[in-house]
Design an enzyme around this catalytic site. Sequence first.
Site, PDB file in Angstrom:
ATOM      1  N   GLN A  16       0.827  -1.215   0.000  1.00 14.20           N
ATOM      2  CA  GLN A  16       0.000   0.000   0.000  1.00 14.20           C
ATOM      3  C   GLN A  16       0.861   1.266   0.000  1.00 14.20           C
ATOM      4  O   GLN A  16       0.609   2.191  -0.764  1.00 14.20           O
ATOM      5  CB  GLN A  16      -0.927   0.004   1.232  1.00 14.20           C
ATOM      6  N   ASP A  54      13.650 -11.403  -1.157  1.00 16.79           N
ATOM      7  CA  ASP A  54      13.096 -11.716   0.156  1.00 16.79           C
ATOM      8  C   ASP A  54      14.009 -11.042   1.182  1.00 16.79           C
ATOM      9  O   ASP A  54      15.189 -11.388   1.281  1.00 16.79           O
ATOM     10  CB  ASP A  54      13.081 -13.242   0.351  1.00 16.79           C
ATOM     11  N   TYR A 144       2.052  -7.727  16.143  1.00 14.89           N
ATOM     12  CA  TYR A 144       2.486  -6.604  15.297  1.00 14.89           C
ATOM     13  C   TYR A 144       2.994  -5.448  16.164  1.00 14.89           C
ATOM     14  O   TYR A 144       4.085  -4.919  15.950  1.00 14.89           O
ATOM     15  CB  TYR A 144       1.296  -6.179  14.444  1.00 14.89           C
ATOM     16  N   LYS A 148       6.713  -3.866  16.527  1.00 14.16           N
ATOM     17  CA  LYS A 148       7.007  -2.457  16.226  1.00 14.16           C
ATOM     18  C   LYS A 148       7.668  -1.779  17.430  1.00 14.16           C
ATOM     19  O   LYS A 148       8.593  -0.987  17.283  1.00 14.16           O
ATOM     20  CB  LYS A 148       5.727  -1.708  15.831  1.00 14.16           C
TER      21      LYS A 148
END
Length: 313
Positions: A16, A54, A144, A148
Amino acid sequence: MYNKEDKILIIGAGGQIGIELVQELSLLYGSSNVIAADLKPIEALEVNPFEKLDVLDKDALLGVIKKHKISHVYLLAALLSATGEQNPMFAWKLNMEGLFNVLDLAKEKHISRVYWPSSIAVFGPTTPRINTPQYTVMEPTTVYGISKQAGERWCEWYFHKYGVDVRSLRYPGLIGWKSAPGGGTTDYAVHIFHEALKNKTYECFLSADTALPMMHMEDAIRATIEIMHAPAENIKIRGSYNLAGISFTPEQIAAEIKKHIPDFTITYKTDFRQDIANSWPQSILEDEARNDWKWSAKYNLPSLVKNMLQNLA
Ligand code: NAD
Ligand code: SER
């Protein structure tokens, strides 16, 4: 302040943010100097050199950096909050090992600057949820968010220990019309526009009153480029900077869409993403970004909605 001689590698360029970031950086540096890397080819980015890569393969990453004489890496490859909860061990592996591979190559002086995004997911249910400041309680409850938060601490550590010039932003949920979101809790705020234009109705997976900080992709890309081009001495935070964006609920964005599409309707059917959203701030403060590198966003909710509908239509 940017040097036209710099060569840029964007890892996760097909996502995105990546698609839009590659396009904007290409305007500054020229498309031949902005290399797009991802697991698979990216149709939307035909003009930029592409590397199938990758990020977990450190030797291959070094090979790409040497081949293109890369100076700056933007590391965007990650699993986001919703997909991360469905595949927690892999999310941890990708989000952490990818970052270590890039930070280590910067430590070894193969590259001179790194951009790595953090997220509002670093905060958790014990964080004050309204006007969340830069420094506060942080007990994230998603894999997640944990990755982070750990990533932020490692970025700061590599800066202090090895002088790695790493810069980072805690993005709010991002809303853009050029690319599709990749598995986050804030994705509803993109899907709603597509469904409003196609079907005039949208079933939202968050409840009507779930306020979250969001940001137009144009602002997010500009913030990214501005922090990467700011003088190093202005970047006083080497963990990650809060960005406020715009805070709204599904009900509020739906009301704004209705001003353009009067017969648009929204219904609600919450799922596991509601719990994730409930653990995140409703609104955020960004004083440090404003003071240190003069950040200022352009979009508010009405202009964001108008821009999205015009471009998607
Ligand atoms: P996305 O899921 O849309 O894109 C990620 C891209 O990385 C995909 O194209 C994917 O193919 C690629 N990728 C995955 N594994 C890879 C690997 N091993 N090697 C190379 N490429 C790989 O994500 P996005 O929304 O563009 O987010 C990019 C970054 O910004 C992530 O770190 C994310 O946590 C952060 N972020 C995004 C948002 C948001 O609202 N989009 C908000 C906060 C933070
Ligand atoms: N937009 C992201 C997500 O929902 C926040 O980092 O996962």
